[in-house]
Design a protein around this motif. Structure first.
Motif, mmCIF file in Angstrom:
data_model
loop_
_atom_site.group_PDB
_atom_site.id
_atom_site.type_symbol
_atom_site.label_atom_id
_atom_site.label_comp_id
_atom_site.label_asym_id
_atom_site.label_seq_id
_atom_site.Cartn_x
_atom_site.Cartn_y
_atom_site.Cartn_z
ATOM 1 N N GLU A 32 49.073 42.055 25.220
ATOM 2 C CA GLU A 32 50.453 41.945 24.737
ATOM 3 C C GLU A 32 50.808 40.500 24.414
ATOM 4 O OE1 GLU A 32 53.122 43.842 23.759
ATOM 5 O OE2 GLU A 32 51.548 45.349 23.738
ATOM 6 N N MET A 33 50.395 39.592 25.283
ATOM 7 C CA MET A 33 50.662 38.173 25.039
ATOM 8 C C MET A 33 49.998 37.710 23.751
ATOM 9 S SD MET A 33 50.569 36.514 28.921
ATOM 10 C CE MET A 33 49.635 35.146 28.325
ATOM 11 N N MET A 34 48.778 38.159 23.528
ATOM 12 C CA MET A 34 48.065 37.773 22.303
ATOM 13 C C MET A 34 48.777 38.323 21.069
ATOM 14 S SD MET A 34 45.749 35.746 23.183
ATOM 15 C CE MET A 34 45.015 35.602 21.577
ATOM 16 N N LYS A 35 49.255 39.550 21.137
ATOM 17 C CA LYS A 35 49.989 40.140 20.022
ATOM 18 C C LYS A 35 51.264 39.348 19.734
ATOM 19 C CE LYS A 35 48.436 44.903 20.662
ATOM 20 N NZ LYS A 35 48.825 46.262 21.082
ATOM 21 N N GLN A 36 51.950 38.957 20.795
ATOM 22 C CA GLN A 36 53.178 38.194 20.629
ATOM 23 C C GLN A 36 52.892 36.828 20.010
ATOM 24 O OE1 GLN A 36 55.105 38.058 24.443
ATOM 25 N NE2 GLN A 36 55.716 40.203 24.380
ATOM 26 N N ARG A 37 51.840 36.182 20.465
ATOM 27 C CA ARG A 37 51.474 34.875 19.905
ATOM 28 C C ARG A 37 51.105 34.968 18.446
ATOM 29 N NH1 ARG A 37 47.798 32.689 24.870
ATOM 30 N NH2 ARG A 37 49.509 32.258 26.284
ATOM 31 N N GLN A 38 50.366 36.013 18.102
ATOM 32 C CA GLN A 38 49.966 36.208 16.716
ATOM 33 C C GLN A 38 51.182 36.474 15.839
ATOM 34 O OE1 GLN A 38 47.033 39.314 16.990
ATOM 35 N NE2 GLN A 38 45.437 37.910 17.664
ATOM 36 N N GLY A 39 52.139 37.197 16.353
ATOM 37 C CA GLY A 39 53.354 37.486 15.615
ATOM 38 C C GLY A 39 54.210 36.254 15.386
ATOM 39 N N PHE A 44 41.963 47.638 42.899
ATOM 40 C CA PHE A 44 41.537 46.473 42.128
ATOM 41 C C PHE A 44 41.372 46.830 40.657
ATOM 42 C CE2 PHE A 44 38.122 43.641 40.551
ATOM 43 C CZ PHE A 44 38.715 42.411 40.796
ATOM 44 N N ASP A 45 40.717 47.949 40.378
ATOM 45 C CA ASP A 45 40.507 48.378 38.996
ATOM 46 C C ASP A 45 41.832 48.616 38.280
ATOM 47 O OD1 ASP A 45 37.779 48.211 39.418
ATOM 48 O OD2 ASP A 45 37.487 50.378 39.629
ATOM 49 N N ALA A 46 42.781 49.205 38.976
ATOM 50 C CA ALA A 46 44.102 49.431 38.383
ATOM 51 C C ALA A 46 44.786 48.103 38.080
ATOM 52 C CB ALA A 46 44.960 50.276 39.319
ATOM 53 N N ASN A 47 44.669 47.147 38.976
ATOM 54 C CA ASN A 47 45.265 45.827 38.761
ATOM 55 C C ASN A 47 44.595 45.095 37.607
ATOM 56 O OD1 ASN A 47 47.106 46.188 40.827
ATOM 57 N ND2 ASN A 47 45.827 45.164 42.352
ATOM 58 N N VAL A 48 43.291 45.198 37.505
ATOM 59 C CA VAL A 48 42.555 44.560 36.416
ATOM 60 C C VAL A 48 42.997 45.150 35.077
ATOM 61 C CG1 VAL A 48 40.260 44.340 35.356
ATOM 62 C CG2 VAL A 48 40.562 43.855 37.786
ATOM 63 N N GLU A 49 43.165 46.445 35.025
ATOM 64 C CA GLU A 49 43.605 47.107 33.794
ATOM 65 C C GLU A 49 45.008 46.639 33.393
ATOM 66 O OE1 GLU A 49 43.110 49.097 30.436
ATOM 67 O OE2 GLU A 49 41.563 48.860 31.962
ATOM 68 N N THR A 50 45.877 46.494 34.365
ATOM 69 C CA THR A 50 47.226 46.004 34.102
ATOM 70 C C THR A 50 47.178 44.584 33.538
ATOM 71 O OG1 THR A 50 48.167 47.386 35.837
ATOM 72 C CG2 THR A 50 49.456 45.471 35.175
ATOM 73 N N GLN A 51 46.335 43.742 34.099
ATOM 74 C CA GLN A 51 46.203 42.370 33.616
ATOM 75 C C GLN A 51 45.681 42.339 32.187
ATOM 76 O OE1 GLN A 51 43.659 40.602 36.581
ATOM 77 N NE2 GLN A 51 45.375 39.801 37.738
ATOM 78 N N LYS A 52 44.716 43.176 31.873
ATOM 79 C CA LYS A 52 44.173 43.222 30.516
ATOM 80 C C LYS A 52 45.254 43.599 29.516
ATOM 81 C CE LYS A 52 39.311 44.288 31.400
ATOM 82 N NZ LYS A 52 38.225 45.258 31.213
ATOM 83 N N LYS A 53 46.063 44.577 29.871
ATOM 84 C CA LYS A 53 47.144 44.999 28.982
ATOM 85 C C LYS A 53 48.148 43.868 28.772
ATOM 86 C CE LYS A 53 46.746 49.915 29.928
ATOM 87 N NZ LYS A 53 47.339 51.098 30.555
ATOM 88 N N ARG A 96 35.621 35.935 32.924
ATOM 89 C CA ARG A 96 36.551 36.785 33.666
ATOM 90 C C ARG A 96 35.890 38.109 34.030
ATOM 91 N NH1 ARG A 96 40.908 34.632 31.413
ATOM 92 N NH2 ARG A 96 40.744 35.646 29.410
ATOM 93 N N GLU A 97 35.129 38.658 33.094
ATOM 94 C CA GLU A 97 34.429 39.919 33.369
ATOM 95 C C GLU A 97 33.389 39.758 34.464
ATOM 96 O OE1 GLU A 97 32.937 41.549 29.708
ATOM 97 O OE2 GLU A 97 34.938 41.558 28.803
ATOM 98 N N HIS A 98 32.655 38.647 34.426
ATOM 99 C CA HIS A 98 31.655 38.389 35.477
ATOM 100 C C HIS A 98 32.341 38.194 36.830
ATOM 101 C CE1 HIS A 98 28.048 38.192 33.024
ATOM 102 N NE2 HIS A 98 28.727 37.476 32.136
#
Length: 81
Positions: free
Chosen positions: A71-78, A58-67, A39-41
């Protein structure tokens, strides 16, 4: 056309890592790490096509996607507790 070529290239690589998609369950940490690198490449390659003004958006959109992913990963872990 260049954008489509980039996304097609990386989509194919990600599908090789997870040929059955999420049907086989969530990806392992190793696969997840490899997909994040891809994804980074991909982001870098796409960013190279853009003008300076487009890069700001684009950079702002990429940052939003990362966040959102974080959040999804935190929710899954919980949920796994």
């Amino acid at each position: 056309t260049k954008f489509d070529a980039i996304t097609t290239k990386y989509r194919a690589q990600m599908q090789e890592l997870m040929p059955n998609g999420m049907q086989g369950g969530p990806p392992s940490d190793d696969v997840r790490h490899k997909m994040e690198e891809m994804r980074e490449h991909q982001t870098h390659d796409i960013r190279e096509l853009l003008t300076d003004d487009q890069r700001k958006i684009f950079d702002a959109n990429v940052e939003t996607q990362k966040k959102r992913r974080e959040e999804m990963m935190k929710q899954r872990q919980g949920q796994g507790r």
